[in-house]
Design a protein around this motif. Structure first.
Motif, PDB file in Angstrom:
ATOM      1  N   THR A  18     -47.449  13.703  72.010  1.00 25.23           N
ATOM      2  CA  THR A  18     -46.081  13.982  71.571  1.00 25.23           C
ATOM      3  C   THR A  18     -45.074  13.245  72.446  1.00 25.23           C
ATOM      4  O   THR A  18     -44.132  12.624  71.940  1.00 25.23           O
ATOM      5  N   ALA A  19     -45.271  13.299  73.751  1.00 23.48           N
ATOM      6  CA  ALA A  19     -44.342  12.612  74.667  1.00 23.48           C
ATOM      7  C   ALA A  19     -44.397  11.100  74.428  1.00 23.48           C
ATOM      8  O   ALA A  19     -43.369  10.421  74.431  1.00 23.48           O
ATOM      9  N   ALA A  20     -45.605  10.579  74.185  1.00 18.73           N
ATOM     10  CA  ALA A  20     -45.757   9.138  73.964  1.00 18.73           C
ATOM     11  C   ALA A  20     -45.041   8.727  72.684  1.00 18.73           C
ATOM     12  O   ALA A  20     -44.320   7.721  72.636  1.00 18.73           O
ATOM     13  N   LYS A  21     -45.220   9.506  71.648  1.00 18.26           N
ATOM     14  CA  LYS A  21     -44.601   9.180  70.355  1.00 18.26           C
ATOM     15  C   LYS A  21     -43.078   9.244  70.453  1.00 18.26           C
ATOM     16  O   LYS A  21     -42.373   8.337  69.989  1.00 18.26           O
ATOM     17  N   ALA A  22     -42.567  10.314  71.051  1.00 17.04           N
ATOM     18  CA  ALA A  22     -41.110  10.456  71.204  1.00 17.04           C
ATOM     19  C   ALA A  22     -40.570   9.322  72.071  1.00 17.04           C
ATOM     20  O   ALA A  22     -39.529   8.732  71.769  1.00 17.04           O
ATOM     21  N   GLU A  24     -41.773   6.266  72.560  1.00 18.23           N
ATOM     22  CA  GLU A  24     -41.761   4.990  71.833  1.00 18.23           C
ATOM     23  C   GLU A  24     -40.569   4.915  70.898  1.00 18.23           C
ATOM     24  O   GLU A  24     -39.910   3.875  70.762  1.00 18.23           O
ATOM     25  N   TRP A  25     -40.305   6.017  70.244  1.00 15.56           N
ATOM     26  CA  TRP A  25     -39.184   6.053  69.296  1.00 15.56           C
ATOM     27  C   TRP A  25     -37.847   5.874  70.010  1.00 15.56           C
ATOM     28  O   TRP A  25     -36.983   5.107  69.576  1.00 15.56           O
ATOM     29  N   SER A  53     -35.284  12.953  68.802  1.00 20.55           N
ATOM     30  CA  SER A  53     -36.458  13.074  69.657  1.00 20.55           C
ATOM     31  C   SER A  53     -36.891  14.535  69.724  1.00 20.55           C
ATOM     32  O   SER A  53     -38.083  14.855  69.623  1.00 20.55           O
ATOM     33  N   GLU A  54     -35.924  15.422  69.863  1.00 21.56           N
ATOM     34  CA  GLU A  54     -36.298  16.839  69.957  1.00 21.56           C
ATOM     35  C   GLU A  54     -36.934  17.331  68.662  1.00 21.56           C
ATOM     36  O   GLU A  54     -37.928  18.069  68.689  1.00 21.56           O
ATOM     37  N   HIS A 137     -40.712   1.810  81.299  1.00 20.26           N
ATOM     38  CA  HIS A 137     -41.709   1.284  82.237  1.00 20.26           C
ATOM     39  C   HIS A 137     -43.130   1.630  81.814  1.00 20.26           C
ATOM     40  O   HIS A 137     -44.076   1.332  82.540  1.00 20.26           O
ATOM     41  N   ASP A 138     -43.244   2.265  80.656  1.00 24.52           N
ATOM     42  CA  ASP A 138     -44.531   2.720  80.144  1.00 24.52           C
ATOM     43  C   ASP A 138     -45.334   3.449  81.222  1.00 24.52           C
ATOM     44  O   ASP A 138     -46.474   3.091  81.529  1.00 24.52           O
TER      45      ASP A 138
END
Ligand code: 2AM
Ligand code: CA
Length: 282
Positions: A18-22, A24-25, A53-54, A137-138
């Protein structure tokens, strides 16, 4: 009617995805956000990206864990009272997700590349999973209670600095802080000559992640909300550091004036803040 739940997936896996997807967006929207609102003051910004994002995060978590409670920054009105009240309302939940959809909104709006998504899961009031993702910074920081804290598959360890004079310390100035500014300045004034140097990068969650990673020796900030701190507090602890309020009392979800260090300098830093009358407490 029985609630349908998607097959079993670990809490941590869902937090990471979830954190990764948000993240990236959010990164796609950097420099391209359309609408800008102010929350409590001209300094307290919220963009459609915060809200988007939320809702992305909320929907993904709900898909996996429809019975869990959810507390997110954008679902709460402006100001300390609204935040304290919102946390109280969900404090009885067995599982509670605590989410900051963009920590460092001001940085995001200005294109200053330090912002993050912060996702924590608390079980009966205790944080058991903490994930902070910095999409620019990924860097994805992950902690599980009792299992350590990790960055890119490597276990994180707080710094070894034993004295304030060898320490790099961070603090923050929350937006719209006419009331807390004098206290912040007292703390900075007292500490700047005693530490190696100070930093203010504008995301409480990233400051905490950096303490966990050993990049900062310590961090304090007054007037924060539960969603700024929850994930980072677990990261610091699981990396061997210490997290309390600015009076040195153990961290819990309602803490707003936070002190997080490598442990070794904790007492020294706490005493300096107290001596400078900069703890944020009356
Ligand atoms: P935000 O970007 O999610 O708002 C900067 O000092 C830190 O304080 C950031 O983590 C920021 O989170 C947070 N912050 C900004 N405005 C705030 C406010 N009005 N109250 C509490 N925290 C705030
Ligand atoms: Ca925040």
């Amino acid at each position: 009617m029985e609630v349908y739940t998607v097959g079993s997936k670990s809490f941590t896996a869902v937090a990471i995805n979830t954190a990764a997807k948000a993240g990236e967006w959010i990164k796609l929207k950097l420099g391209a956000h359309a609408m800008l609102d102010v929350k409590s003051s001209a300094q307290d910004l919220v963009t459609e990206v915060d809200r988007g994002s939320e809702s992305l995060i909320r929907n993904l978590i709900r898909t996996h864990f429809p019975t869990h409670a959810f507390l997110g920054e954008e679902g709460v009105g402006a100001g300390a009272n609204a935040s304290v009240q919102a946390l109280k309302e969900v404090s009885g939940a067995e599982y509670l997700w605590i989410v900051d959809p963009i920590d460092g909104t001001t940085n995001f709006v200005h294109g200053f590349p330090f912002f993050s998504v912060s996702i924590a899961l608390a079980h009966k009031g205790e944080v058991i999973v903490g994930v902070i993702y910095d999409p620019f910074h990924d860097e994805l920081f992950v902690a599980e209670k009792g299992k350590g804290a990790y960055l890119k598959g490597k276990r994180m360890q707080v710094s070894g600095d034993a004295k304030l004079s060898d320490s790099l310390i961070a603090t923050g100035f929350p937006a719209g802080t006419t009331s807390t500014l004098p206290v912040n300045m007292k703390g900075l004034q007292a500490l700047a000559p005693k530490v190696r140097n100070t930093r203010v990068i504008g995301s409480a969650a990233l400051h905490l992640a950096y303490v966990a990673a050993g990049r900062l020796s310590g961090f304090w900030e007054i007037g924060l909300n539960s969603w700024d701190i929850a994930a980072g507090a677990l990261l610091v602890r699981e990396a061997g550091g210490e997290v309390t309020d600015t009076l040195g009392r153990p961290y819990s979800l309602p803490v707003r004036h936070v002190l997080a260090t490598n442990g070794r300098i904790h007492r020294e830093l706490q005493l300096e803040l107290a001596a400078a009358d900069a703890t944020g407490y009356e």
